[in-house]
Motif scaffolding. Structure first.
Motif, PDB file in Angstrom:
ATOM      1  N   LEU A 252       0.971  -0.991   0.093  1.00 15.40           N
ATOM      2  CA  LEU A 252       0.045   0.011  -0.163  1.00 15.40           C
ATOM      3  C   LEU A 252       0.756   1.118   0.155  1.00 15.40           C
ATOM      4  O   LEU A 252       0.755   2.275  -0.522  1.00 15.40           O
ATOM      5  CB  LEU A 252      -0.885   0.006   1.132  1.00 15.40           C
ATOM      6  CG  LEU A 252      -1.916  -1.219   1.270  1.00 15.40           C
ATOM      7  CD1 LEU A 252      -2.592  -1.046   2.787  1.00 15.40           C
ATOM      8  CD2 LEU A 252      -2.999  -1.123   0.446  1.00 15.40           C
ATOM      9  N   PHE A 253       1.914   1.207   0.902  1.00 11.10           N
ATOM     10  CA  PHE A 253       2.987   2.407   1.044  1.00 11.10           C
ATOM     11  C   PHE A 253       3.641   2.626  -0.465  1.00 11.10           C
ATOM     12  O   PHE A 253       3.767   3.716  -0.566  1.00 11.10           O
ATOM     13  CB  PHE A 253       3.787   2.132   1.982  1.00 11.10           C
ATOM     14  CG  PHE A 253       4.649   3.163   2.422  1.00 11.10           C
ATOM     15  CD1 PHE A 253       4.427   4.476   2.672  1.00 11.10           C
ATOM     16  CD2 PHE A 253       5.970   3.102   2.046  1.00 11.10           C
ATOM     17  CE1 PHE A 253       5.221   5.824   2.643  1.00 11.10           C
ATOM     18  CE2 PHE A 253       6.969   4.050   2.172  1.00 11.10           C
ATOM     19  CZ  PHE A 253       6.538   5.402   2.747  1.00 11.10           C
ATOM     20  N   GLN A 254       3.880   1.562  -0.964  1.00 11.94           N
ATOM     21  CA  GLN A 254       4.456   1.696  -2.325  1.00 11.94           C
ATOM     22  C   GLN A 254       3.682   2.438  -3.462  1.00 11.94           C
ATOM     23  O   GLN A 254       4.117   3.117  -4.199  1.00 11.94           O
ATOM     24  CB  GLN A 254       5.253   0.329  -2.704  1.00 11.94           C
ATOM     25  CG  GLN A 254       6.336  -0.259  -1.784  1.00 11.94           C
ATOM     26  CD  GLN A 254       6.763  -1.630  -2.211  1.00 11.94           C
ATOM     27  OE1 GLN A 254       6.013  -2.491  -2.862  1.00 11.94           O
ATOM     28  NE2 GLN A 254       7.970  -1.962  -1.929  1.00 11.94           N
ATOM     29  N   ALA A 255       2.396   2.019  -3.431  1.00 16.53           N
ATOM     30  CA  ALA A 255       1.619   2.551  -4.309  1.00 16.53           C
ATOM     31  C   ALA A 255       1.375   4.025  -3.799  1.00 16.53           C
ATOM     32  O   ALA A 255       1.266   4.939  -4.810  1.00 16.53           O
ATOM     33  CB  ALA A 255       0.091   1.631  -4.171  1.00 16.53           C
ATOM     34  N   TYR A 256       1.105   4.441  -2.657  1.00 11.99           N
ATOM     35  CA  TYR A 256       1.125   5.642  -2.162  1.00 11.99           C
ATOM     36  C   TYR A 256       2.357   6.733  -2.733  1.00 11.99           C
ATOM     37  O   TYR A 256       2.288   7.688  -3.314  1.00 11.99           O
ATOM     38  CB  TYR A 256       1.001   5.715  -0.625  1.00 11.99           C
ATOM     39  CG  TYR A 256       1.423   7.357  -0.019  1.00 11.99           C
ATOM     40  CD1 TYR A 256       0.386   8.108  -0.096  1.00 11.99           C
ATOM     41  CD2 TYR A 256       2.725   7.658   0.166  1.00 11.99           C
ATOM     42  CE1 TYR A 256       0.447   9.323   0.501  1.00 11.99           C
ATOM     43  CE2 TYR A 256       2.686   9.082   1.014  1.00 11.99           C
ATOM     44  CZ  TYR A 256       1.917   9.679   0.991  1.00 11.99           C
ATOM     45  OH  TYR A 256       1.800  10.949   1.520  1.00 11.99           O
ATOM     46  N   GLN A 257       3.756   5.972  -2.434  1.00 11.89           N
ATOM     47  CA  GLN A 257       4.889   6.673  -3.124  1.00 11.89           C
ATOM     48  C   GLN A 257       4.877   6.784  -4.814  1.00 11.89           C
ATOM     49  O   GLN A 257       5.246   7.800  -5.307  1.00 11.89           O
ATOM     50  CB  GLN A 257       6.071   5.993  -2.725  1.00 11.89           C
ATOM     51  CG  GLN A 257       6.510   5.852  -1.285  1.00 11.89           C
ATOM     52  CD  GLN A 257       7.581   5.206  -0.921  1.00 11.89           C
ATOM     53  OE1 GLN A 257       7.738   3.902  -1.000  1.00 11.89           O
ATOM     54  NE2 GLN A 257       8.617   5.843  -0.148  1.00 11.89           N
ATOM     55  N   GLU A 258       4.338   5.772  -5.173  1.00 12.31           N
ATOM     56  CA  GLU A 258       4.265   5.592  -6.654  1.00 12.31           C
ATOM     57  C   GLU A 258       3.483   6.865  -7.106  1.00 12.31           C
ATOM     58  O   GLU A 258       3.697   7.410  -8.340  1.00 12.31           O
ATOM     59  CB  GLU A 258       3.930   4.312  -7.239  1.00 12.31           C
ATOM     60  CG  GLU A 258       4.102   4.144  -8.780  1.00 12.31           C
ATOM     61  CD  GLU A 258       3.386   3.069  -9.262  1.00 12.31           C
ATOM     62  OE1 GLU A 258       3.047   2.702 -10.501  1.00 12.31           O
ATOM     63  OE2 GLU A 258       3.183   1.963  -8.366  1.00 12.31           O
ATOM     64  N   PHE A 259       2.275   7.148  -6.662  1.00 14.17           N
ATOM     65  CA  PHE A 259       1.374   7.946  -6.947  1.00 14.17           C
ATOM     66  C   PHE A 259       2.103   9.511  -7.044  1.00 14.17           C
ATOM     67  O   PHE A 259       2.116  10.256  -7.680  1.00 14.17           O
ATOM     68  CB  PHE A 259       0.214   7.912  -6.315  1.00 14.17           C
ATOM     69  CG  PHE A 259      -0.822   9.130  -6.529  1.00 14.17           C
ATOM     70  CD1 PHE A 259      -1.398   9.240  -7.901  1.00 14.17           C
ATOM     71  CD2 PHE A 259      -1.261  10.043  -5.826  1.00 14.17           C
ATOM     72  CE1 PHE A 259      -2.204  10.471  -8.017  1.00 14.17           C
ATOM     73  CE2 PHE A 259      -1.811  11.132  -6.074  1.00 14.17           C
ATOM     74  CZ  PHE A 259      -2.559  11.253  -6.999  1.00 14.17           C
ATOM     75  N   LEU A 260       2.556   9.702  -5.821  1.00 13.97           N
ATOM     76  CA  LEU A 260       3.124  11.064  -5.552  1.00 13.97           C
ATOM     77  C   LEU A 260       4.260  11.304  -6.401  1.00 13.97           C
ATOM     78  O   LEU A 260       4.474  12.542  -6.801  1.00 13.97           O
ATOM     79  CB  LEU A 260       3.745  11.067  -4.048  1.00 13.97           C
ATOM     80  CG  LEU A 260       2.835  11.272  -2.921  1.00 13.97           C
ATOM     81  CD1 LEU A 260       3.660  11.385  -1.485  1.00 13.97           C
ATOM     82  CD2 LEU A 260       1.771  12.046  -3.024  1.00 13.97           C
ATOM     83  N   SER A 261       4.949  10.158  -6.868  1.00 16.65           N
ATOM     84  CA  SER A 261       6.239  10.606  -7.712  1.00 16.65           C
ATOM     85  C   SER A 261       5.932  10.629  -9.274  1.00 16.65           C
ATOM     86  O   SER A 261       6.446  10.849 -10.023  1.00 16.65           O
ATOM     87  CB  SER A 261       7.343   9.522  -7.775  1.00 16.65           C
ATOM     88  OG  SER A 261       6.915   8.013  -8.019  1.00 16.65           O
TER      89      SER A 261
END
Length: 342
Positions: A327-336
């Protein structure tokens, strides 16, 4: 070519199913703008259609399942007075199939899995589990009238006043609930995910009144911390909830109604699948979306076409096997990605 001046769509299933039916509203609005559209939904879902901003939707009718046959009889009488050119039955159940045949419409079109389909003017094959999305399945109902082009569902919730802590596009929504227990990501994983987020990230917990306890467990885990966790579960009517999703930076949801609201509002969405699978045809449709599910191959998954009240085998590996880091990696991916809505 068929011409319809007045049509009725019937979809009295759960909230998410009603939301996805707006894709048909969009198709008819764009390809037959002179057609007056009526839709019949389960009582409780009707307010959502106030977020459908186009006048082609003439009226939203409601079926009160708590009164079942008395409501059915009232609808049969009232709908018979409207004189529809066609009824498109998205429902695959006996009651709505019978209703569609009982109101004097010139044409009745529905899926072949409806028990009353033998008497329909046109029967459409209902494909399941092949990856075809529900909006594609529903579009097949009007193919002989309007062709194959598929539209996305559409909702545009009206503006409401937000409390100062809720600033547009700065918060994320988490909706931990679902009608079915085996569609819910375990609460401990939501808590682990929030702990991975930057402390400055505002989190709003969303859900229905029946899901207050789920969100309370999450909020309670952060009492005394510096994190801003706003528990809005059960506090808002449906339209206001839709607006909160609409104005979020991104939303994290189970395979449930909020996911489809996010699709209709084009909210960046991370959708979690536990006992169900995206190939059933109910995946997220937002321009930016990610699906999270267990990496383990489970012979018991999916355990049914819908969720269940509990894991039939007692281990709930499909939910417990999902990692908060995903979930956190998806969050980071979206922000980047630079995909944030303005």
């Amino acid at each position: 070519m068929l011409k319809h001046s007045k049509v009725l769509l019937i979809q009295t299933a759960f909230l998410g199913d009603a939301v996805l039916a707006t894709a048909l509203l969009e198709k008819i609005r764009n390809e037959s703008p002179e057609t007056e559209i009526h839709i019949l939904v389960r009582k409780g879902n009707e307010s959502l259609f106030k977020a459908y901003p186009y006048s082609n939707l003439h009226r939203v009718w409601t079926y009160d399942k708590s009164r079942k046959w008395s409501s059915w009889l009232e609808l049969r009488h009232d709908l018979s007075l409207v004189h529809f050119d066609a009824v498109y039955v998205i429902q695959r159940f006996f009651g709505m199939g019978l209703l569609s045949l009982s109101i004097g419409a010139n044409r009745v079109v529905g899926f072949d899995k409806n028990p009353m389909s033998l008497f329909f003017t046109e029967r459409v094959k209902h494909e399941w589990g092949t990856g075809i999305h529900e909006v594609e399945r529903n579009t097949a109902l009007v193919k002989s009238w309007l062709g194959e082009m598929v539209y996305k569902p559409c909702l545009k919730a009206a503006v409401i006043d937000l409390v100062p802590e809720i600033r547009k596009k700065e918060y994320i929504c988490i909706s931990p609930g679902s009608v079915w227990e085996t569609k819910r990501l375990p609460i401990r994983i939501w808590i682990e995910f929030i702990r991975l987020l930057p402390e400055s990230q505002v989190v709003i917990l969303m859900g229905s009144p029946g899901e207050i306890d789920l969100s309370h467990q999450i909020a309670e885990a952060f009492q005394g911390s510096n994190r801003v966790i706003l528990n809005e579960t059960g506090k808002h009517p449906l339209l206001a909830s839709a607006y909160l999703f609409q104005q979020s930076k991104m939303s994290f949801v189970n395979d449930s109604g909020p996911m489809h609201i996010c699709s209709a509002e084009n909210v960046p969405t991370v959708a979690v699948y536990c006992s169900t699978v995206p190939s059933f045809g109910f995946g997220p449709l937002a321009d930016w979306n990610r699906v999270i599910e267990t990496k383990e191959v489970l012979s018991c998954r999916p355990c049914g076409d819908h969720g269940k009240n509990n894991c039939p085998l007692g281990h709930y590996a499909c939910g417990e096997g999902i990692e908060a880091m995903a979930l956190f990696q998806a969050y980071q991916e979206f922000l980047s990605s630079g995909s944030q809505k303005i």
